[in-house]
Design a protein around this motif. Structure first.
Motif, PDB file in Angstrom:
ATOM      1  N   HIS A 106      -4.186   3.486   4.962  1.00 37.47           N
ATOM      2  CA  HIS A 106      -5.072   3.168   3.838  1.00 37.47           C
ATOM      3  C   HIS A 106      -5.245   1.670   3.642  1.00 37.47           C
ATOM      4  O   HIS A 106      -4.359   0.869   3.953  1.00 37.47           O
ATOM      5  CB  HIS A 106      -4.523   3.778   2.537  1.00 37.47           C
ATOM      6  N   ALA A 114       1.119   3.704   1.369  1.00 40.54           N
ATOM      7  CA  ALA A 114      -0.302   3.998   1.596  1.00 40.54           C
ATOM      8  C   ALA A 114      -0.797   3.294   2.860  1.00 40.54           C
ATOM      9  O   ALA A 114      -1.510   3.880   3.683  1.00 40.54           O
ATOM     10  CB  ALA A 114      -1.118   3.553   0.394  1.00 40.54           C
ATOM     11  N   SER A 139      -5.937  12.176   0.408  1.00 41.51           N
ATOM     12  CA  SER A 139      -6.157  11.096   1.368  1.00 41.51           C
ATOM     13  C   SER A 139      -7.127  11.560   2.446  1.00 41.51           C
ATOM     14  O   SER A 139      -7.045  12.706   2.918  1.00 41.51           O
ATOM     15  CB  SER A 139      -4.819  10.725   2.011  1.00 41.51           C
ATOM     16  N   VAL A 168      -5.162   1.264  -3.827  1.00 44.14           N
ATOM     17  CA  VAL A 168      -5.584   2.096  -2.690  1.00 44.14           C
ATOM     18  C   VAL A 168      -7.092   2.324  -2.795  1.00 44.14           C
ATOM     19  O   VAL A 168      -7.587   2.800  -3.817  1.00 44.14           O
ATOM     20  CB  VAL A 168      -4.841   3.450  -2.690  1.00 44.14           C
ATOM     21  N   LYS A 209      -7.058  10.006   5.190  1.00 38.76           N
ATOM     22  CA  LYS A 209      -6.355   9.518   6.385  1.00 38.76           C
ATOM     23  C   LYS A 209      -5.284  10.490   6.880  1.00 38.76           C
ATOM     24  O   LYS A 209      -5.047  10.603   8.065  1.00 38.76           O
ATOM     25  CB  LYS A 209      -5.683   8.166   6.082  1.00 38.76           C
ATOM     26  N   GLU A 224     -11.391   5.876   0.575  1.00 36.65           N
ATOM     27  CA  GLU A 224     -10.565   6.663   1.491  1.00 36.65           C
ATOM     28  C   GLU A 224      -9.900   7.853   0.786  1.00 36.65           C
ATOM     29  O   GLU A 224      -8.950   8.434   1.288  1.00 36.65           O
ATOM     30  CB  GLU A 224      -9.494   5.753   2.108  1.00 36.65           C
TER      31      GLU A 224
END
Length: 418
Positions: A186, A181, A377, A365, A379, A369
């Motif tokens: 993350h 992650a 995710s 996590v 990201k 995010e």
């Protein structure tokens, strides 16, 4: 062969994610480093598998103190009632027990695991066990491939990380997912043990004076150094050789961990109310009238059955009351002190057992995010998270498994349509 969806982790969330993705027609590969799937499910609920909880959604959210509100969107799509329908659809009859907990009628966790695995196989999910993952690779904006420890590279359109936290490591949860992650950009919030027994170095703990004594439906409270209440939990508890355990203690544990850190102190005060339904004065009057009925009998005998015997004798001694004193010779001040301890016996605790001994991992996590409706995710495109690797945690009682199934279902459904 290229897979549409690769799921890493064969626990509750990974199994549900595999079912959801394959049900949408995706070619799914499920990878687990252990030799068999569903190991955490098989030991959950004391081996009976508490598959979910039937309380209303608002109540369930309250029982998920670790970011439960994040799940409102998820519950609007797939919730506890859907979990119940899902398992009943697999032929697992369920029954409701106290506080909304749902169990298989057979009381066998193995039946739940077997039904899930049968469903996964019927959907042609490819399963690789004994297959540890080295890393997940990404392009600038998208998930690219999963790399196994043996060097095999598996390209994938979507990857679901469902490897759990750091608790109960013998089931395979050893924190592997946090590095993957982080690599994707993350944030991992601080990890800490929750739903874990609490430790104390009080003399009565070290001498094992109360070891093995259980209190039913006591109220356990955590206090800050200024004497302000942080949290109370009512439930059963047990004194152990290292401190306290049992449902009320497990629920209180995260508040102990956070308070020790926040106030930068080596110990925190906890207290036990053995009679939470009675006010102190009311309790004093009922104890007093019991003693008056038998003025010539030793107090320890009059109050026999009032509390577990060793705890009763322990509190009488703490209140400086001789065990053989009769009520006619009893000092009223000492009696008040004894009753006060029935309502609030305070002691110092200094932490908890390790995160590996915890039932659940706090932290993970960052949910800031993660897309709440899809578990995607924010990201990297094509990357999804579900279950305990996320910064989500609940109390015991079917709440964590509900989180796992709900987030797993969303991750699987959305990865498949990616």
């Amino acid at each position: 062969m290229k897979y549409d969806v690769v799921v890493i982790g064969g626990g509750p969330s990974g199994l549900m994610a595999s079912v959801a993705a394959a049900s949408k027609g995706s070619r799914v590969l499920l990878i687990d480093k252990g030799d068999k799937l569903g190991r955490k499910l098989a030991i959950s609920g004391g081996g009976r598998c508490n598959v979910t909880n039937r309380l209303p959604i608002d109540e369930i959210i309250k029982h998920i103190p670790g970011n439960g509100r994040f799940l409102y969107s998820a519950f609007s799509i797939f919730n506890n009632e859907d979990i119940i329908s899902f398992f009943e659809g697999l032929g697992i009859a369920l029954k409701e027990e106290d506080n909304g907990r749902m169990f298989p009628v057979s009381n066998k966790a193995g039946d739940v695991v077997a039904a899930l695995l049968k469903k996964i196989e019927s959907l042609n999910v490819k399963i690789w066990t004994n297959t540890p993952v080295e890393t997940v690779n990404y392009t600038d904006d998208h998930v690219k491939e999963v790399v196994l420890k043996n060097g095999t590279v598996i390209p994938a359109n979507a990857v679901i990380i469902a490897v759990g936290g750091k608790s109960v490591p013998h089931t395979g949860s050893t924190g592997d997912g946090y590095a993957w992650a982080k690599k994707a950009g993350h944030t991992i919030t601080e990890l800490y043990p929750t739903e874990v027994p609490i430790t104390s170095s009080e003399p009565f703990v070290k001498s094992k004076t109360l070891q093995g004594i259980s209190l039913r439906q006591a109220e356990l409270s955590v206090w800050n150094p200024k004497g302000k209440l942080i949290k109370s939990h009512r439930g059963d508890m047990i004194f152990t050789h290292f401190g306290i355990s049992g449902p009320a203690a497990l629920r209180s544990s995260q508040y102990v961990v956070k308070a020790l850190k926040k106030f930068e102190t080596k110990s925190i005060t906890m207290s036990i109310d053995s009679f939470p339904d009675q006010k102190e004065e009311e309790l004093f009057q009922s104890v007093n009238s019991l003693l008056k009925e038998d003025p010539k009998k030793a107090i320890k005998n009059v109050l026999k059955g009032f509390l577990p015997e060793r705890y009763l004798l322990f509190l009488l001694e703490k209140a400086n009351i001789s065990l053989d004193v009769t009520s006619e010779h009893l000092n009223k001040q000492s009696l008040r002190q004894f009753v006060s301890m029935l309502k609030r016996f305070s002691f110092e605790v200094n932490g908890t057992l390790s995160i590996e001994k915890a039932f659940v991992t706090g932290g993970g996590v960052s949910i800031k995010e993660i897309e709440p409706k899809s578990m995607a995710s924010k990201k990297k495109e094509g990357l999804y998270f579900c279950g305990e690797v996320l910064d989500l945690h609940g109390y015991t009682g079917g709440y964590n498994i509900t989180v796992a199934f709900v987030t797993g279902h969303l991750a699987g459904t959305n990865a498949a349509t990616h």
